[in-house]
Design a protein around this motif. Structure first.
Motif, PDB file in Angstrom:
ATOM      1  N   VAL A  54      -0.392  14.850  10.496  1.00 43.49           N
ATOM      2  CA  VAL A  54       0.133  14.105  11.641  1.00 43.49           C
ATOM      3  C   VAL A  54      -0.888  13.090  12.147  1.00 43.49           C
ATOM      4  CG1 VAL A  54       0.839  14.307  14.059  1.00 43.49           C
ATOM      5  CG2 VAL A  54       1.758  15.890  12.344  1.00 43.49           C
ATOM      6  N   SER A  55      -2.130  13.502  12.239  1.00 46.68           N
ATOM      7  CA  SER A  55      -3.189  12.622  12.717  1.00 46.68           C
ATOM      8  C   SER A  55      -3.341  11.397  11.818  1.00 46.68           C
ATOM      9  CB  SER A  55      -4.516  13.394  12.786  1.00 46.68           C
ATOM     10  OG  SER A  55      -5.570  12.541  13.168  1.00 46.68           O
ATOM     11  N   ILE A  56      -3.321  11.603  10.513  1.00 45.09           N
ATOM     12  CA  ILE A  56      -3.478  10.502   9.559  1.00 45.09           C
ATOM     13  C   ILE A  56      -2.279   9.554   9.639  1.00 45.09           C
ATOM     14  CG2 ILE A  56      -3.583   9.901   7.111  1.00 45.09           C
ATOM     15  CD1 ILE A  56      -5.112  12.582   6.718  1.00 45.09           C
ATOM     16  N   ILE A  57      -1.072  10.127   9.692  1.00 49.20           N
ATOM     17  CA  ILE A  57       0.136   9.294   9.768  1.00 49.20           C
ATOM     18  C   ILE A  57       0.122   8.426  11.022  1.00 49.20           C
ATOM     19  CG2 ILE A  57       2.655   9.323  10.066  1.00 49.20           C
ATOM     20  CD1 ILE A  57       2.617  11.931   8.344  1.00 49.20           C
ATOM     21  N   ASN A  58      -0.173   9.031  12.162  1.00 45.39           N
ATOM     22  CA  ASN A  58      -0.175   8.268  13.415  1.00 45.39           C
ATOM     23  C   ASN A  58      -1.269   7.213  13.448  1.00 45.39           C
ATOM     24  OD1 ASN A  58       2.078   9.430  14.652  1.00 45.39           O
ATOM     25  ND2 ASN A  58       0.886  11.157  15.425  1.00 45.39           N
ATOM     26  N   GLN A  59      -2.339   7.439  12.700  1.00 49.66           N
ATOM     27  CA  GLN A  59      -3.400   6.451  12.618  1.00 49.66           C
ATOM     28  C   GLN A  59      -3.005   5.285  11.706  1.00 49.66           C
ATOM     29  OE1 GLN A  59      -7.160   8.015  11.290  1.00 49.66           O
ATOM     30  NE2 GLN A  59      -8.239   6.110  11.643  1.00 49.66           N
ATOM     31  N   ILE A  60      -2.415   5.588  10.564  1.00 51.54           N
ATOM     32  CA  ILE A  60      -1.960   4.541   9.639  1.00 51.54           C
ATOM     33  C   ILE A  60      -0.792   3.770  10.252  1.00 51.54           C
ATOM     34  CG2 ILE A  60      -0.877   4.090   7.389  1.00 51.54           C
ATOM     35  CD1 ILE A  60      -2.399   6.539   6.308  1.00 51.54           C
ATOM     36  N   ALA A  61       0.073   4.474  11.003  1.00 50.76           N
ATOM     37  CA  ALA A  61       1.283   3.872  11.593  1.00 50.76           C
ATOM     38  C   ALA A  61       2.069   3.105  10.542  1.00 50.76           C
ATOM     39  CB  ALA A  61       0.913   2.966  12.768  1.00 50.76           C
ATOM     40  N   PRO A  62       2.532   3.802   9.494  1.00 48.53           N
ATOM     41  CA  PRO A  62       3.110   3.114   8.342  1.00 48.53           C
ATOM     42  C   PRO A  62       4.504   2.544   8.590  1.00 48.53           C
ATOM     43  CG  PRO A  62       3.393   5.463   8.095  1.00 48.53           C
ATOM     44  CD  PRO A  62       2.563   5.270   9.341  1.00 48.53           C
ATOM     45  N   GLU A  63       4.855   1.618   7.740  1.00 48.41           N
ATOM     46  CA  GLU A  63       6.204   1.063   7.743  1.00 48.41           C
ATOM     47  C   GLU A  63       7.218   2.145   7.388  1.00 48.41           C
ATOM     48  OE1 GLU A  63       8.581  -2.597   5.490  1.00 48.41           O
ATOM     49  OE2 GLU A  63       6.746  -1.777   4.627  1.00 48.41           O
ATOM     50  N   HIS A  64       6.962   2.890   6.312  1.00 47.90           N
ATOM     51  CA  HIS A  64       7.845   3.967   5.854  1.00 47.90           C
ATOM     52  C   HIS A  64       7.080   5.284   5.791  1.00 47.90           C
ATOM     53  CE1 HIS A  64       9.132   0.225   3.657  1.00 47.90           C
ATOM     54  NE2 HIS A  64      10.304   0.572   4.145  1.00 47.90           N
ATOM     55  N   LEU A  65       7.775   6.361   6.097  1.00 49.93           N
ATOM     56  CA  LEU A  65       7.242   7.709   5.925  1.00 49.93           C
ATOM     57  C   LEU A  65       8.299   8.544   5.213  1.00 49.93           C
ATOM     58  CD1 LEU A  65       5.264  10.078   6.484  1.00 49.93           C
ATOM     59  CD2 LEU A  65       6.403  10.353   8.706  1.00 49.93           C
ATOM     60  N   THR A  66       7.928   9.096   4.052  1.00 54.20           N
ATOM     61  CA  THR A  66       8.851   9.947   3.294  1.00 54.20           C
ATOM     62  C   THR A  66       8.270  11.353   3.214  1.00 54.20           C
ATOM     63  OG1 THR A  66       9.497   8.037   1.960  1.00 54.20           O
ATOM     64  CG2 THR A  66      10.139  10.200   1.149  1.00 54.20           C
ATOM     65  N   LEU A  67       9.088  12.348   3.549  1.00 51.74           N
ATOM     66  CA  LEU A  67       8.628  13.737   3.600  1.00 51.74           C
ATOM     67  C   LEU A  67       9.213  14.557   2.459  1.00 51.74           C
ATOM     68  CD1 LEU A  67       8.921  14.323   7.468  1.00 51.74           C
ATOM     69  CD2 LEU A  67       6.901  13.625   6.155  1.00 51.74           C
ATOM     70  N   LYS A 122       6.051  15.527  15.837  1.00 53.97           N
ATOM     71  CA  LYS A 122       4.714  15.078  16.220  1.00 53.97           C
ATOM     72  C   LYS A 122       4.408  13.641  15.801  1.00 53.97           C
ATOM     73  CE  LYS A 122       2.847  19.783  16.009  1.00 53.97           C
ATOM     74  NZ  LYS A 122       1.785  20.656  15.469  1.00 53.97           N
ATOM     75  N   ILE A 123       5.329  13.014  15.069  1.00 50.26           N
ATOM     76  CA  ILE A 123       5.091  11.656  14.596  1.00 50.26           C
ATOM     77  C   ILE A 123       5.437  10.661  15.703  1.00 50.26           C
ATOM     78  CG2 ILE A 123       5.707   9.913  12.893  1.00 50.26           C
ATOM     79  CD1 ILE A 123       4.112  12.319  11.819  1.00 50.26           C
ATOM     80  N   LYS A 124       4.472   9.806  16.035  1.00 52.86           N
ATOM     81  CA  LYS A 124       4.654   8.824  17.107  1.00 52.86           C
ATOM     82  C   LYS A 124       4.667   7.385  16.591  1.00 52.86           C
ATOM     83  CE  LYS A 124       2.251  11.731  20.511  1.00 52.86           C
ATOM     84  NZ  LYS A 124       1.073  11.816  21.411  1.00 52.86           N
ATOM     85  N   ASN A 125       3.951   7.129  15.517  1.00 57.01           N
ATOM     86  CA  ASN A 125       3.773   5.755  15.052  1.00 57.01           C
ATOM     87  C   ASN A 125       4.279   5.574  13.617  1.00 57.01           C
ATOM     88  OD1 ASN A 125       2.377   5.328  17.491  1.00 57.01           O
ATOM     89  ND2 ASN A 125       0.426   5.851  16.553  1.00 57.01           N
ATOM     90  N   LYS A 156       0.829  -1.201   0.000  1.00 57.11           N
ATOM     91  CA  LYS A 156       0.000   0.000   0.000  1.00 57.11           C
ATOM     92  C   LYS A 156       0.870   1.260   0.000  1.00 57.11           C
ATOM     93  CE  LYS A 156      -3.128  -2.478   3.095  1.00 57.11           C
ATOM     94  NZ  LYS A 156      -3.602  -2.535   4.491  1.00 57.11           N
ATOM     95  N   SER A 157       0.462   2.227  -0.792  1.00 56.40           N
ATOM     96  CA  SER A 157       1.125   3.528  -0.812  1.00 56.40           C
ATOM     97  C   SER A 157       0.080   4.615  -0.622  1.00 56.40           C
ATOM     98  CB  SER A 157       1.867   3.742  -2.136  1.00 56.40           C
ATOM     99  OG  SER A 157       2.914   2.811  -2.291  1.00 56.40           O
ATOM    100  N   TYR A 158       0.421   5.620   0.178  1.00 60.44           N
ATOM    101  CA  TYR A 158      -0.499   6.721   0.465  1.00 60.44           C
ATOM    102  C   TYR A 158       0.183   8.035   0.119  1.00 60.44           C
ATOM    103  CZ  TYR A 158      -2.551   3.149   3.589  1.00 60.44           C
ATOM    104  OH  TYR A 158      -3.080   2.000   4.120  1.00 60.44           O
ATOM    105  N   LEU A 159      -0.502   8.897  -0.593  1.00 60.11           N
ATOM    106  CA  LEU A 159      -0.016  10.247  -0.845  1.00 60.11           C
ATOM    107  C   LEU A 159      -0.883  11.237  -0.073  1.00 60.11           C
ATOM    108  CD1 LEU A 159       1.724  12.379  -2.231  1.00 60.11           C
ATOM    109  CD2 LEU A 159       0.137  12.299  -4.181  1.00 60.11           C
ATOM    110  N   LEU A 160      -0.258  11.980   0.828  1.00 61.73           N
ATOM    111  CA  LEU A 160      -0.919  13.068   1.539  1.00 61.73           C
ATOM    112  C   LEU A 160      -0.363  14.365   0.963  1.00 61.73           C
ATOM    113  CD1 LEU A 160      -0.676  11.740   5.228  1.00 61.73           C
ATOM    114  CD2 LEU A 160      -2.422  11.251   3.504  1.00 61.73           C
ATOM    115  N   ALA A 161      -1.194  15.100   0.237  1.00 60.56           N
ATOM    116  CA  ALA A 161      -0.719  16.279  -0.493  1.00 60.56           C
ATOM    117  C   ALA A 161      -1.358  17.543   0.043  1.00 60.56           C
ATOM    118  CB  ALA A 161      -1.023  16.123  -1.978  1.00 60.56           C
TER     119      ALA A 161
END
Length: 396
Positions: free
Chosen positions: A284-297, A308-311, A243-248
């Protein structure tokens, strides 16, 4: 095939391997890997010499990757306190960390091919740095290429066991005539491997039950469309369930990236989710809810997001970051928590292979002081012999 069907089939495989050992390994390897003449002599591959490879850039690349991963985990080990004691209320107590005796490492096959040398590096090196004495590597037969054996040789792995799937996990848990039993099993795999690991929790140590790869990419207009699209597609290509997610921060980014994917990798579009976000708090809310394997900024706002990233399993940030570097060469292991498990677990590291032993040192004064209070608590719980034992200390 649904999850219940897979669970039942995996249970049968585990039972067969436990009961029949190598005979079951041969049966399932012939069945699942399609190798009709697979025999006992094919299970174990000894690596006595460095395989000949003419690909100079590969040899330089693999050496560079090994060096980076080793340096990172050696630094991690230096920052782990392996022994400590403290004193309170006349009690001297502490902890020491010791490596597990043996580990089984599963190296999976892949969607587009084999030669998963990166996972070999990312799993073997942390175990070696932790000083695990016995490392047993298993992998599906098609993985055992010269590239794979070359990498194993550089890592001082002297033998590989050519088995994959649930039968490999069961073999490591119980041992067979050919495959050694281990204390801990690590490494990613498909749904069959993950289910086998889940069913064997308690019989053997399990690192984590990894699901399909995933990435969340946060982007604004400060980056071109190509690296954003590549980052999303790189994780999607791992597996049909990745799964890949784009938050734009801008709707136009979504349209551009979506059009690029449709034009260049239409078959992967269903694995990418696109979402417009208005502000940092929403991201931040979406990222912490998904708790992804990878996060790229890919954003100028990364310094406001990071604290603010916890998960998350691993975060890739700075200038032109990418999880792909993490997959191969950056240093930290690429075996990371997936499927929201970053809420409570971490990626593979030296700590994965270390167990904690509690230390409690008693003196005459300690025993006398503790006896009165321990005796009362044992009495409240109805533990007769507990109370008798500590009352003896009180009388001494």
């Amino acid at each position: 095939m649904n999850n219940q069907d897979i669970s039942l089939k995996v249970k049968k495989i585990i039972e067969d391997v436990k009961k029949y050992g190598d005979t079951a390994i041969l049966k399932y390897t012939r069945l699942f890997d399609g190798i009709k003449n697979f025999s006992l002599k094919d299970i174990k591959v000894e690596i006595k010499n460095l395989p000949k490879i003419d690909d100079v850039l590969f040899k330089r690349s693999i050496t560079f990757a090994i060096n980076n991963v080793k340096k990172f985990h050696q630094a991690e080990l230096r920052n782990i306190k392996k022994f400590w004691l403290t004193k309170y209320n006349n009690i001297v107590a502490g902890q020491k960390l010791l490596p597990v005796e043996s580990v089984g490492i599963y190296i999976p096959g892949g969607r587009y091919g084999y030669n998963y040398v990166s996972t070999l590096i990312m799993t073997v090196i942390p175990a070696q740095v932790a000083n695990v004495k016995k490392i047993v590597v298993v992998t599906p037969p098609k993985n055992v290429t010269n590239y794979f054996l070359y990498t194993a040789y550089l890592l001082k792995i002297k033998e590989i066991y050519k088995i994959g799937g649930a039968q490999a996990i069961a073999a490591l848990a119980f041992g067979t005539e050919t495959i050694p039993k281990v204390d801990l099993i690590i490494g990613p795999g498909n749904i069959w491997v993950s289910e086998a690991k889940r069913q064997l929790v308690g019989f053997v140590g399990i690192d984590l039950i990894a699901g399909p790869s995933e990435v969340v990419v946060v982007a604004d207009n400060s980056y071109p469309v190509e690296p954003i699209a590549y980052e999303l597609l790189a994780q999607a290509e791992h597996d049909k369930n990745a799964k890949s997610y784009l938050l734009a921060f801008d709707q136009s980014i979504i349209e551009k990236v979506k059009n690029y994917v449709l034009s260049n990798a239409k078959e992967l579009i269903s694995q990418i989710q696109f979402k417009y976000v208005k502000d940092i708090n929403s991201v931040v809310s979406i990222i912490n809810q998904i708790a992804p394997e990878h996060l790229t900024l890919f954003t100028k706002k990364q310094n406001f997001i990071l604290p603010k990233i916890k998960n998350v399993g691993a975060i890739f940030f700075g200038n032109n970051p990418s999880a792909v570097f993490g997959d191969y060469i950056a240093g930290p292991s690429h075996v990371l928590p997936t499927d929201t498990t970053a809420r409570f677990s971490s990626g593979l590291s030296v700590l994965t292979f270390l167990k904690k032993i509690s230390l409690i040192n008693f003196s005459v004064n300690t025993t006398k002081m503790l006896s009165k209070y321990t005796s009362k608590l044992a009495e409240i719980e109805g533990m007769y012999w507990h109370k008798k034992r500590v009352d003896y200390g009180k009388e001494s």
